[in-house]
Every structure is written in structure tokens, then in C-alpha cells.
Scaffold this active site. Sequence first.
Site, short mmCIF file in Angstrom:
data_model
loop_
_atom_site.label_atom_id
_atom_site.label_comp_id
_atom_site.label_asym_id
_atom_site.label_seq_id
_atom_site.Cartn_x
_atom_site.Cartn_y
_atom_site.Cartn_z
CB SER A 240 58.56 12.64 2.99
OG SER A 240 59.83 12.62 2.40
CG ASP B 157 62.50 19.46 4.28
OD1 ASP B 157 63.61 18.89 4.26
OD2 ASP B 157 61.50 19.03 3.69
CG HIS C 249 61.47 15.97 5.76
ND1 HIS C 249 61.26 16.40 4.48
CD2 HIS C 249 61.04 14.68 5.80
CE1 HIS C 249 60.73 15.42 3.76
NE2 HIS C 249 60.59 14.37 4.54
#
Length: 745
Positions: free
Chosen positions: A267, A482, A563
Site C-alpha cells: 500500500s 483493488d 488490496h
Amino acid sequence: MELFTLPPSLLALVACFVLAEAQYPPPASYQNILNSSLNPKITVAYKQPDAGTCTTAFSTQKQYTGYIGLPPYTLAPIQQDYSINTFFWFVESRQVPETSPLTIWLNGGPGSSSMVGFFNEVGPCEVIQTGDGSYGTQFRMYGWDRTSNMLFIDQPNQVGFSYDTATNASYDFFHGETFEPPTGPSSGLPGYMYMNGTFSSASSSIPNGNNNTANTTEIAAAATWHFLQTWLAAFPQYNPAVRPNVTNPKAMFTSTEPVGVNLFSESYGGKYGPVFARHFEQQNQYRSNGTLPMNSTLAIQLETVGIMNGLVDDLIQDATFPQFAFNNTYGIQAMDLTDQLNGLSAFSGIGGCRDQILACRSAMNSTDPEGYGDVDATNAMCESAQINCLNVSAAYFANGYDPYDIRQKLPSPDPPAAYQEYLNNASVLAAIGARVNYTESSSYVQNEFVETGDTIRGGMIEDLAYLLRQGIRVALVYGDADFLCNWYGGEAVSLAIAAELANYPASPAVSLNGPAAVAIPASYASAFPAAGYADIVVNNSYVGGVSRQFGNLSFSRIYDAGHFVPYFQPETAFTVFTRIIEGNDISTGEGINLSTFGSVGPSRSNHTNNPTAYSPQPTCWIRSWNSTCSDSDTKAMLAGSGVVSYGMFIPNSGGSVSLPTSSVPVGQPGHPVSSSSAGHQSGSPAMSDGSTTGLTGVYTATGTPAPTQKGGAGAVRGGGEGVWVRLGPVVVGLMGVGVGAVVML
């Protein structure tokens, strides 16, 4: 992992306050408290957690938890006038840890704990609930300790278990805020929405906020380098660079046994990974040229930098938000055509997101080239750009979609917060030597990064190109469900990195003649885009995605993963990870010569997904209220009509949690799972594809499943050929699965 807050309209609904329950961590004790051999002002305190705290595949795997303490001004010339106490959790590889590579895992945020990755993604164990409602741990079948020693770091300061000054305070789960002294604000929330405990000094009670942490990725990189200097010195047996009889010919393209350090980040780790790795390499060069003393520093020998669904460069990735929301491989239109066009205009229009990013970077390069966030005017310009760029994706959020998974509407069902309940148990806090209570994400750390506009500042594409020039593998891995760090943007980042290397390793125009001529590989700029997408063969019946690979650069799209790729597709994520760090073909796992290898396949990935194949129900967790609870949950909580059971909120006053109907063996501090209970008996358990294998090794494919068998977890099994390569002694077992509607671990 990003942080989200409730809208002001909901914040205004708060009513009466009840004093919180005290959950202070017990006094911490350690088996070892040392001063660093490299810098006696730096302290190291660590222990081996009580057996059962984190159940591993094999009881022989050693674990260490603890803190490395940096006193004020360690990071000079950075203005660090506060202490840094960084928490770590290390676990040995399942096989031959003495010769295994070392992998460092960092979650993102900024402000999110790496315990997210430890317990919900790639760590050796996972938390499950038993029939009596308590939480314990089981080993994770596809934990990355299967092939690597693993080091998880809570950084920067004040994240997770890390802290500056341990401070007694009240933590408000609803607002994500801390108040001290520990009496709690008179906000009218029920008592269970507060925890009285020990935290970092950051507090909403401080009028001018708190800045005892990094506020840019550059500062975080410096702090982590100092942390690793001491950690590697304290645990030399796990430092591949100093092992006897191990060589590492770090050539431009060399596929050797994995003996170095791998850095994987997720991330916001799209910022951390490139900047940290570049900083480590530059420090190595300073050691070599005498700028840093050789006798009081250590080289950090990087082999791989891996980025999992990373936000690497907003200038490239922000433009893909409207495109992905409107036209993705799931067939989900999360915004209409008008919103898509408005989003694209917000990015590229005059004075829009793109122009503001470029203005920020120009100002930063002239006024703050070190990236320390010390120039107020530049900070303000970059922060303004960051806020302005939110308009590009505003319609997506307005339509209520989960930023981490386009298949879901908010509140998000994934991943669960059971591990947060477990980590705040007094016995667990004592077992790992935690000095503060656990919080998953820090809004204070995030705010510090926002105020410098850190995400907008850029430079990561250039950093990754620099790493490739140093012979370091760079791997980008993106789950295709995601939105926030979508794979369209990840693919664009990979192409941008290649474009930075037009003359590396050699210009395509260069040629050699004569009998001694050797083939010169094309540059990344030409060869990487020309490489095709090859199927990622995960086992003998499943294709988990596609990968484009040339030399040391790769980009992988993982099917049907949000994600948190390893949470959604653990077997695929582990397989890709291991093939990456071993320098093998990501498609099959076969050994390759990276100096000549390029993947073969279509130039585009056109696989389409089934959006209805994944539809779990969310659970409202009080420790993750803003991301897991609905508006109706909030109204019920404020009205006092709900109950809390085992950390979960049930809106109806008469409601109760549905516990697992059958108990499965779990470990808890001081109460490990017996070998027989853990399933460590002889024989080979059945895997998800019907084949059998133990708890070690990685699959190498010799065939590809039929096209009808690609895709999600419901793919037809059968077909294809391959072999599980076991890399050491095999003890096998079958991991039990907890039963219960509220736990999805």
C-alpha cells in the site's frame, strides 16, 4: 493501509459517556536487554514469546519480539528531539533458517502497523475464534516463513506497538483519537468504545498536536536504517551478508541462491519500499567510500524490493482511478460516464491534480531536496495538491464502494479485526514484551505525512530504476479487485520504471561483430514492454494471475484479490513471492537466466472476473469501527441498543455472536498446540487442488492448466503438471479451519 473517518453528520450524533475499562499492558520483561555493539547509546530489548503465542508450522521455529530504542538526535541532521522505540516480531524460516534469506515486511498507511501483515496476510500464524469465544492462533499454511526468515517492523514511530514515550491515556475507537490523562472525553459514547491503556504520547489533548514521529518517507527511511543496523548486529545469525562461506556475486543479472535481504512493502509501502531501499544502498556506498565508518556500520545487502498493491507515484496512478472505476475486468461500473469524465478533468485540467503535483515537486526539488519536510511553504503547497487530488476519485467514494475491493460496498468485510482483540489480551501483551497497547493505525502519524504532502512528492520511479541499475530485483504485485492501488496504475508504474532505463543494460543500437561477439540484452525500455503476460501456474489445476517479466523487473496481476493480496489469495501470493526472491520464472517457478529471460505471452492481460463469486458479510468490530461498521450500527451504538461480544458489535439488544460450533486446536500464551493437535503427523494432507504436499516447498510447474480452469477459487480442479519442490526435512500437517459466521480468517 489508508485511514478513513466518519462524516461530520455522524460525529454529531454522540450522546452519554461511560468510563472505559482499563486494559493496561502488564510490566514488560525481556530475556535480553543490551546496548548495541555499533552504538552503545542504542538499546535492544527482546525475548522469545511464550510458546503458543503465535503457533508456527514447526515448534522448532524460533521467534523474537522486542524493541530497539534510538535516543534523541540519533538521526542527525534530521531534527529528531524525541525517542524512537521500534517494535519488531521475527520468526525463523520453517527450514534451514541458518541459510534462508531474510525478508522484511512493512505495512503502509502511513500509520498502519505491520502486525496487519503478520496476522492477516503473510505471517506464520493467524488468529481464530474457538467454541468458547476466546481467541488463539493456528499456523498459516502459506505463511511466507515457508521459505524465508521473516522480520515485521512497526514503523514509523508511534505506529502499532512502537512509541516515543509510553503514556497512560484513553483511546476512543469511534474517532480514532487518544486523550490523556486516562479519563476520556465527555463525548457521550458507551464505555466499550473506549480503552484506558498505555500508548504513545500523541494525543488530541495536546493543543498543537504531536510530531514525535517521521513526517516524510525520507525520515522514516533513515530511522529504519538505524533500526536495522542494530537488529542485524544483535542477530548476526540471520544476516545473510555476514554468514560464513556465502558469496553473493551481485552482477547486473545474476540468478543465485537467495542469500540477501528482501524488502516487501504494501500500500503506502509503494513509497516506503523504493525510498528505504535507495537509502540503504546509498548508505552502503557511503561505507565503501569512507563517508561512513566501516567498523561501526553494517551493509544491508538487498536482493529484492517487492511492492504489494503499492501507491508508488500519484502522477501516474491517480489518472487510472476514473478509468478503473468505470471500466474494469469485473464489469462493475462504480461511477458513470459523466463522473469518469469529471474525474479525468479533475486530474488533467488546468490547475488540477497533475499541475499541482508538478508544482509541488518543483518546489520540493529547489527548497527541500533532502525530503525532510522542514520548509513550511513547500509543505503547504504539497498538502494542497494532495487534498485537491482527492477530487479525481470522489465519485467512487460517494457511491459507497470499498476502496480496497471494488466487489464490495462499505462497510468492508475484510480483513477481520479478531487479531486486534487477541493482541490486546494481557497474556499476549506480556508474552511479547509489549510496552504499550496495540492500535492498528495511527491518525496522528498519518496527519504528519499529510501535512507535508508526502505522497505527492514523488521520486519513487527514479528510485526503483536506480535499484535495477544496482542489480536488485524489483517486483510489483497487484490484486485486480483493488481500487485504491488498482492494477491499471501498477502496470503503468512498471512501464514507467522501464522507460527510465533506455540505456540499461545496453542501448539497443549497440552491436558487436566478430567471432567473440556476445549477445547484449536490450534495454528495459524496449524489452520489458515487449515481454508478454505469462500465466502464473500456482498448482496443477489453477492459474492465479499473469506476470510480465524481463531481467530483474516484473509486474504481476493476481486474479480475484483485493488490496491485501495474501489475505485473498494466500497460495498464489506465497508462490509468487518465493519465485521472486529465488530469481525464478514467476510463471512456472523454473530456474532461468535473468540476463536473457523475458516472459512470453499476450501483450495485454484481458482476463475477466466474476464479481459475484465473492460476497462475504461484514462484521462490526469495535476496534475497527470506521471501516467495518455501518451507519445503522453507529445509530444503534449511540442509542444504546446494541451489545458487544468478543470485540464484535451486535445491533439488537438481544443479539448474540454465533460462535464456532466445533472447536479447533489453537495456541495461546503458555498453552501451545500439541504436535498431534496441530496436525503434525506423518502423511501428506490434501491441498486445495487435490494434490498432497507438506508444509514446506514451492510448486514448480511443468504444464499449464486448461484455459477454462483459470481464475477464482471456484475454478475447476484438474489438468496441468508440476512438482512441489521441498527444500528441507518435511513434517506435514493439515491446518484446521474455525467455523463461525463472524470470523473469516
